[in-house]
Design an enzyme around this catalytic site. Structure first.
Site, PDB file in Angstrom:
ATOM      1  N   LYS A   1       0.828  -1.211   0.000  1.00  0.00           N
ATOM      2  CA  LYS A   1       0.000   0.000   0.000  1.00  0.00           C
ATOM      3  C   LYS A   1       0.860   1.259   0.000  1.00  0.00           C
ATOM      4  O   LYS A   1       0.523   2.254  -0.647  1.00  0.00           O
ATOM      5  CB  LYS A   1      -0.946  -0.029   1.210  1.00  0.00           C
ATOM      6  CG  LYS A   1      -2.095  -1.018   0.990  1.00  0.00           C
ATOM      7  CD  LYS A   1      -2.827  -1.426   2.253  1.00  0.00           C
ATOM      8  CE  LYS A   1      -3.798  -2.570   1.914  1.00  0.00           C
ATOM      9  NZ  LYS A   1      -4.438  -3.156   3.097  1.00  0.00           N
TER      10      LYS A   1
ATOM     11  N   GLN B   1      -5.238  -2.228   9.392  1.00  0.00           N
ATOM     12  CA  GLN B   1      -4.976  -3.500   8.712  1.00  0.00           C
ATOM     13  C   GLN B   1      -5.637  -4.638   9.492  1.00  0.00           C
ATOM     14  O   GLN B   1      -5.400  -4.790  10.694  1.00  0.00           O
ATOM     15  CB  GLN B   1      -3.456  -3.722   8.577  1.00  0.00           C
ATOM     16  CG  GLN B   1      -3.069  -4.979   7.827  1.00  0.00           C
ATOM     17  CD  GLN B   1      -3.451  -4.941   6.339  1.00  0.00           C
ATOM     18  OE1 GLN B   1      -3.507  -3.880   5.733  1.00  0.00           O
ATOM     19  NE2 GLN B   1      -3.719  -6.095   5.770  1.00  0.00           N
TER      20      GLN B   1
ATOM     21  N   ASP C   1     -11.202   2.485   3.818  1.00  0.00           N
ATOM     22  CA  ASP C   1     -11.643   1.122   3.524  1.00  0.00           C
ATOM     23  C   ASP C   1     -13.149   1.004   3.358  1.00  0.00           C
ATOM     24  O   ASP C   1     -13.656  -0.046   2.951  1.00  0.00           O
ATOM     25  CB  ASP C   1     -11.264   0.208   4.704  1.00  0.00           C
ATOM     26  CG  ASP C   1      -9.998  -0.593   4.439  1.00  0.00           C
ATOM     27  OD1 ASP C   1      -9.663  -0.775   3.261  1.00  0.00           O
ATOM     28  OD2 ASP C   1      -9.386  -1.027   5.409  1.00  0.00           O
TER      29      ASP C   1
HETATM   30  N1  LIG Z   1      -8.304  -3.063   6.596  1.00  0.00           N
HETATM   31  C1  LIG Z   1      -8.014  -3.937   5.644  1.00  0.00           C
HETATM   32  N2  LIG Z   1      -8.277  -3.626   4.362  1.00  0.00           N
HETATM   33  C2  LIG Z   1      -7.979  -4.507   3.361  1.00  0.00           C
HETATM   34  O1  LIG Z   1      -8.216  -4.227   2.181  1.00  0.00           O
HETATM   35  C3  LIG Z   1      -7.362  -5.752   3.711  1.00  0.00           C
HETATM   36  C4  LIG Z   1      -7.116  -6.008   5.060  1.00  0.00           C
HETATM   37  N3  LIG Z   1      -7.447  -5.088   6.001  1.00  0.00           N
HETATM   38  N4  LIG Z   1      -6.551  -7.161   5.441  1.00  0.00           N
HETATM   39  C5  LIG Z   1      -6.127  -8.164   4.491  1.00  0.00           C
HETATM   40  C6  LIG Z   1      -6.916  -8.100   3.205  1.00  0.00           C
HETATM   41  C7  LIG Z   1      -6.191  -8.731   2.034  1.00  0.00           C
HETATM   42  N5  LIG Z   1      -5.968  -7.669   1.087  1.00  0.00           N
HETATM   43  C8  LIG Z   1      -5.216  -7.791  -0.069  1.00  0.00           C
HETATM   44  C9  LIG Z   1      -4.882  -6.719  -0.848  1.00  0.00           C
HETATM   45  C10 LIG Z   1      -4.066  -6.843  -1.948  1.00  0.00           C
HETATM   46  C11 LIG Z   1      -3.549  -8.068  -2.300  1.00  0.00           C
HETATM   47  C12 LIG Z   1      -2.642  -8.171  -3.462  1.00  0.00           C
HETATM   48  O2  LIG Z   1      -2.335  -7.211  -4.114  1.00  0.00           O
HETATM   49  N6  LIG Z   1      -2.144  -9.375  -3.762  1.00  0.00           N
HETATM   50  C13 LIG Z   1      -1.216  -9.618  -4.836  1.00  0.00           C
HETATM   51  C14 LIG Z   1      -0.153 -10.598  -4.377  1.00  0.00           C
HETATM   52  C15 LIG Z   1       0.597 -10.078  -3.182  1.00  0.00           C
HETATM   53  C16 LIG Z   1       1.399 -11.175  -2.473  1.00  0.00           C
HETATM   54  O3  LIG Z   1       2.342 -11.705  -3.069  1.00  0.00           O
HETATM   55  O4  LIG Z   1       1.053 -11.471  -1.305  1.00  0.00           O
HETATM   56  C17 LIG Z   1      -1.962 -10.185  -6.016  1.00  0.00           C
HETATM   57  O5  LIG Z   1      -3.095 -10.634  -5.827  1.00  0.00           O
HETATM   58  O6  LIG Z   1      -1.430 -10.162  -7.112  1.00  0.00           O
HETATM   59  C18 LIG Z   1      -3.890  -9.166  -1.552  1.00  0.00           C
HETATM   60  C19 LIG Z   1      -4.721  -9.019  -0.458  1.00  0.00           C
HETATM   61  C20 LIG Z   1      -6.459  -6.519   1.586  1.00  0.00           C
HETATM   62  N7  LIG Z   1      -7.020  -6.698   2.774  1.00  0.00           N
END
Ligand SMILES: Nc1nc(=O)c2c([nH]1)NC[C@@H]1CN(c3ccc(C(=O)N[C@@H](CCC(=O)O)C(=O)O)cc3)C=[N+]21
Length: 294
Positions: free
Chosen positions: A53, A97, A120
């Protein structure tokens, strides 16, 4: 036949390029958008997401502020950090988070966020506006993953109006708000929200034109559950240990064989994840633009 890939990386890049221009306009009007992250504890997955982020913010010109509390932080410590973020002038939006370490009441903490800084869209006021704004006329931040899913489908011209959507998973950040979003006027989908107690999940999924899998059960969604040509979005993610390479690996909720039946498929990783991050940036920019209008 093989499904068209709903490429979240390329689509998120296009969105970020659009945001660069809007951030420049804000700055020339004296508004500097700033996103803060509040991370409690040292979960490696959460560390990765938070780092991502901050990289995203730098890419589009949003200032970013990182608040990390140790796993030993008390709920009083977390409350104090939230109060501070609510009052800081340089923080125009922030996220807590999730998940918080066990022992903290997540809903109670989310409720302490200033709704105008809720990047969020998870504060009860903003979730309430999502319910009230059945025609989308209320301007409030949308939860990032549901917004990212709809934006990804739109940019690939996947029809939504009148389509049967089956959402697998009813969690706070994806399934529950996504059902509300898809049934808004303008999107007009017919939504079935399924969960762990759903009877005959395969039968529900077979009727769907659009399937969204957000449960975190690796390869739950099988190829023979998918109506030929349906759009499938793989949202759930699980870190598994790869026996062959000996390394950690990310696995989605959708079995790879689905690619030979579906019309569109968002991979995981590189699908909805990057879109979620782009929507977070978009929420921060929109909130800053709104502050300028006042
Ligand atoms: N308050 C809060 N808001 C959230 O939005 C939030 C959270 N907590 N807790 C966890 C989950 C999970 N989440 C992700 C966001 C981006 C990828 C992302 O970009 N993933 C990459 C891979 C990244 C890697 O290698 O781990 C992809 O899909 O290509 C994954 C998961 C947002 N979350």
């Amino acid at each position: 036949m093989t499904a068209i890939t709903l490429d979240g990386v390329t689509t998120a890049s296009a969105i970020k390029a659009e945001l660069v221009d809007r951030v420049a306009i804000l700055r020339s009007n004296g508004v500097v958008p700033g996103l803060a992250t509040l991370l409690v504890g040292s979960d490696p997955g959460s560390q990765t997401y938070v780092a991502g982020k901050h990289r995203d913010c730098a890419e589009v010109g949003i200032e970013s502020i990182r608040i990390d509390l140790p796993g030993s932080a008390t709920s009083a410590d977390v409350r104090a950090a939230i109060k501070d973020l609510n009052s800081r002038r340089d923080v125009t939006g922030y996220i807590i988070q999730l998940p918080l370490p066990v022992g903290h009441n997540e809903n109670a903490m989310l409720e302490l966020i200033d709704p105008s800084k809720d990047a969020d869209g998870l504060h009860p006021t903003n979730l309430g506006r999502l319910v009230l704004g059945i025609e989308g006329e209320l301007r409030s931040p949308l939860p990032c993953t549901p917004a990212g899913i709809v934006e990804l489908l739109r940019r690939y011209d996947v029809p939504i109006v009148g389509q049967r959507v089956v959402v697998v998973g009813r969690g706070l950040t994806v399934g529950r708000p996504l059902g509300l979003l898809f049934t808004r006027k303008g999107l007009d989908a017919t939504v079935t929200l399924t969960h762990s107690r759903t009877v005959d999940l395969a039968g529900e999924v077979r009727r769907a034109d659009i399937v969204v899998a957000a449960v975190g059960v690796p390869h739950l969604i099988q190829a023979d559950w998918i109506k030929p040509g349906a759009a499938v979005l793989d949202v759930g993610i699980t870190r598994v240990h790869d026996e062959v390479t000996g390394k950690g690996r990310l696995t989605g909720d959708v079995h790879p064989d689905v690619a030979s039946v579906a019309g569109h498929l968002s991979p995981n990783p590189r699908g909805v994840g990057p879109m979620t991050r782009a929507m977070l940036l978009s929420n921060v920019v929109k909130a800053a633009e709104q502050s300028l209008r006042l």
